[in-house]
Design an enzyme around this catalytic site. Sequence first.
Site, PDB file in Angstrom:
ATOM      1  N   ARG A 112     -71.608 103.414  43.671  1.00  0.00           N
ATOM      2  CA  ARG A 112     -71.314 102.957  42.296  1.00  0.00           C
ATOM      3  C   ARG A 112     -71.234 101.435  42.350  1.00  0.00           C
ATOM      4  O   ARG A 112     -70.375 100.879  43.042  1.00  0.00           O
ATOM      5  CB  ARG A 112     -69.999 103.552  41.793  1.00  0.00           C
ATOM      6  CG  ARG A 112     -69.479 102.861  40.536  1.00  0.00           C
ATOM      7  CD  ARG A 112     -68.361 103.600  39.866  1.00  0.00           C
ATOM      8  NE  ARG A 112     -68.864 104.787  39.192  1.00  0.00           N
ATOM      9  CZ  ARG A 112     -68.174 105.471  38.287  1.00  0.00           C
ATOM     10  NH1 ARG A 112     -66.948 105.102  37.947  1.00  0.00           N
ATOM     11  NH2 ARG A 112     -68.697 106.546  37.719  1.00  0.00           N
ATOM     12  N   HIS A 139     -76.558 106.119  34.666  1.00  0.00           N
ATOM     13  CA  HIS A 139     -75.505 107.010  35.192  1.00  0.00           C
ATOM     14  C   HIS A 139     -76.094 108.431  35.258  1.00  0.00           C
ATOM     15  O   HIS A 139     -75.689 109.312  34.506  1.00  0.00           O
ATOM     16  CB  HIS A 139     -74.274 106.935  34.282  1.00  0.00           C
ATOM     17  CG  HIS A 139     -73.023 107.483  34.891  1.00  0.00           C
ATOM     18  ND1 HIS A 139     -72.965 108.003  36.163  1.00  0.00           N
ATOM     19  CD2 HIS A 139     -71.753 107.595  34.382  1.00  0.00           C
ATOM     20  CE1 HIS A 139     -71.724 108.406  36.419  1.00  0.00           C
ATOM     21  NE2 HIS A 139     -70.977 108.172  35.348  1.00  0.00           N
ATOM     22  N   GLN A 142     -73.942 111.750  35.581  1.00  0.00           N
ATOM     23  CA  GLN A 142     -73.221 112.101  34.354  1.00  0.00           C
ATOM     24  C   GLN A 142     -74.102 112.919  33.416  1.00  0.00           C
ATOM     25  O   GLN A 142     -73.669 113.917  32.836  1.00  0.00           O
ATOM     26  CB  GLN A 142     -72.771 110.806  33.648  1.00  0.00           C
ATOM     27  CG  GLN A 142     -72.023 111.055  32.360  1.00  0.00           C
ATOM     28  CD  GLN A 142     -70.688 111.734  32.609  1.00  0.00           C
ATOM     29  OE1 GLN A 142     -69.898 111.257  33.417  1.00  0.00           O
ATOM     30  NE2 GLN A 142     -70.436 112.851  31.942  1.00  0.00           N
ATOM     31  N   ASP A 232     -69.329 106.644  24.065  1.00  0.00           N
ATOM     32  CA  ASP A 232     -68.749 106.130  25.309  1.00  0.00           C
ATOM     33  C   ASP A 232     -67.984 104.861  24.936  1.00  0.00           C
ATOM     34  O   ASP A 232     -68.071 104.376  23.794  1.00  0.00           O
ATOM     35  CB  ASP A 232     -69.893 105.836  26.305  1.00  0.00           C
ATOM     36  CG  ASP A 232     -69.399 105.377  27.675  1.00  0.00           C
ATOM     37  OD1 ASP A 232     -68.207 105.561  27.979  1.00  0.00           O
ATOM     38  OD2 ASP A 232     -70.223 104.825  28.440  1.00  0.00           O
ATOM     39  N   CYS A 272     -68.353 110.860  28.319  1.00  0.00           N
ATOM     40  CA  CYS A 272     -68.311 110.887  29.789  1.00  0.00           C
ATOM     41  C   CYS A 272     -66.909 110.659  30.325  1.00  0.00           C
ATOM     42  O   CYS A 272     -66.610 111.066  31.440  1.00  0.00           O
ATOM     43  CB  CYS A 272     -69.284 109.857  30.361  1.00  0.00           C
ATOM     44  SG  CYS A 272     -68.842 108.150  29.949  1.00  0.00           S
ATOM     45  N   ARG A 300     -69.293 117.904  36.254  1.00  0.00           N
ATOM     46  CA  ARG A 300     -69.669 116.883  37.249  1.00  0.00           C
ATOM     47  C   ARG A 300     -69.610 117.506  38.648  1.00  0.00           C
ATOM     48  O   ARG A 300     -70.461 117.240  39.488  1.00  0.00           O
ATOM     49  CB  ARG A 300     -68.715 115.678  37.189  1.00  0.00           C
ATOM     50  CG  ARG A 300     -68.769 114.853  35.911  1.00  0.00           C
ATOM     51  CD  ARG A 300     -70.067 114.095  35.750  1.00  0.00           C
ATOM     52  NE  ARG A 300     -70.378 113.240  36.884  1.00  0.00           N
ATOM     53  CZ  ARG A 300     -69.911 111.998  37.066  1.00  0.00           C
ATOM     54  NH1 ARG A 300     -69.142 111.453  36.160  1.00  0.00           N
ATOM     55  NH2 ARG A 300     -70.250 111.286  38.135  1.00  0.00           N
TER      56      ARG A 300
HETATM   57  N1  NVA Z   1     -70.288 103.019  30.325  1.00  0.00           N
HETATM   58  C1  NVA Z   1     -69.115 103.221  31.148  1.00  0.00           C
HETATM   59  C2  NVA Z   1     -69.156 104.556  31.809  1.00  0.00           C
HETATM   60  C3  NVA Z   1     -67.933 104.903  32.611  1.00  0.00           C
HETATM   61  C4  NVA Z   1     -68.052 106.210  33.311  1.00  0.00           C
HETATM   62  C5  NVA Z   1     -69.004 102.101  32.157  1.00  0.00           C
HETATM   63  O1  NVA Z   1     -70.010 101.731  32.763  1.00  0.00           O
HETATM   64  O2  NVA Z   1     -67.891 101.599  32.345  1.00  0.00           O
HETATM   65  N1   CP Z   2     -67.499 109.618  33.754  1.00  0.00           N
HETATM   66  C1   CP Z   2     -67.259 108.962  34.900  1.00  0.00           C
HETATM   67  O1   CP Z   2     -68.158 108.585  35.668  1.00  0.00           O
HETATM   68  O2   CP Z   2     -65.940 108.807  35.148  1.00  0.00           O
HETATM   69  P1   CP Z   2     -65.286 107.927  36.302  1.00  0.00           P
HETATM   70  O3   CP Z   2     -65.527 106.483  35.961  1.00  0.00           O
HETATM   71  O4   CP Z   2     -63.828 108.298  36.267  1.00  0.00           O
HETATM   72  O5   CP Z   2     -65.928 108.280  37.611  1.00  0.00           O
END
Ligand code: NVA
Ligand code: CP
Length: 312
Positions: A112, A139, A142, A232, A272, A300
């Site tokens: 990540r 992502h 997800q 989101d 998500c 997930r």
């Molecule tokens: N769009 C959000 C998704 C978190 C799972 C981010 O990148 O923070």
């Molecule tokens: N939806 C998602 O990826 O959640 P986290 O940021 O908690 O991993």
Amino acid sequence: MYTSLRKRFHRRNFLSLGDVSGEEIMAMIDFARELKDARSRGETYTFCVGKTLAMIFQKPSTRTRVSFEVAMYQLGGHALYLNAADLQLGRGETIADTARALSRYVDGIMIRTFNQQDVEILASEATVPVINGLTDREHPCQILADLMTIFEHKKRLEGLKLAWVGDGNNVCHSLLLACPSVGMDINVASPPGYEPRPDIVAAAHAAAKKSEVKVTADPVSAVHGADVVVTDTWASMGQEGEHQERVKVFYDYQINSALVNHAKPDFIFLHCLPAHRGEEVVDEIIDGPASRVWDEAENRLHTQKAILALLL
Ligand code: NVA
Ligand code: CP
């Protein structure tokens, strides 16, 4: 079990849903549903015995971290949580050298991070499969869980209409790359200046054979007749400094009762998570009868077990 599918995916990377066909997405969902059913019957599939997954995090996580770790455990393997700041990566060792070293110890790497390009470099230098656990651009894990959740509740994907209301962000991009290839219509409503990337919208149009792709600034027209409404956060990880400004820009893009009145009466709501209640969604919707966000979070685990069993 699922031998030909496992052969097809063996040692592949999972970096973007743009690399996975609609037929493969459907097969992965089918496999994930079998793994979920097996778990509820008390049966185990030990596809990853003796295998280790390294999980590099340059951003926080609840669901991704826990679901990948539990997935490896349930498949008989082991997961290593690696905070990027504690690795030599945090002191300037390159992504490529990190990939080379980790490949000598582990059987797969989940990362990540910020730049999609870093994930691509990691994958090109690693000799083990690499999984994108979220970048600023995509992502994919997800969206596999989201599509599984939609399939469970609607019994199909093809012919459904999904409305995305909010930021044209990583989650939106992965939906744009996946929905057309499984035959779903996708409408995106974002404020001007916050639309999804043009190259991703173009890829979505190119993949849409029987389905429609629409990008608009009007949330009402996007939600009109939708089977699935998705949103989101307005400020993703790394955009915390823009939060105050974004709250003003996105004010009319909140998922509330007035907006979802335009969706089909049996629409479902997905997010998500983590949710910012009172910003992109109100409690009445996320805690209401249309919400499937906890099934989505659970899925997930099952979809990632499918990814791990196939790639590793
Ligand atoms: N769009 C959000 C998704 C978190 C799972 C981010 O990148 O923070
Ligand atoms: N939806 C998602 O990826 O959640 P986290 O940021 O908690 O991993």
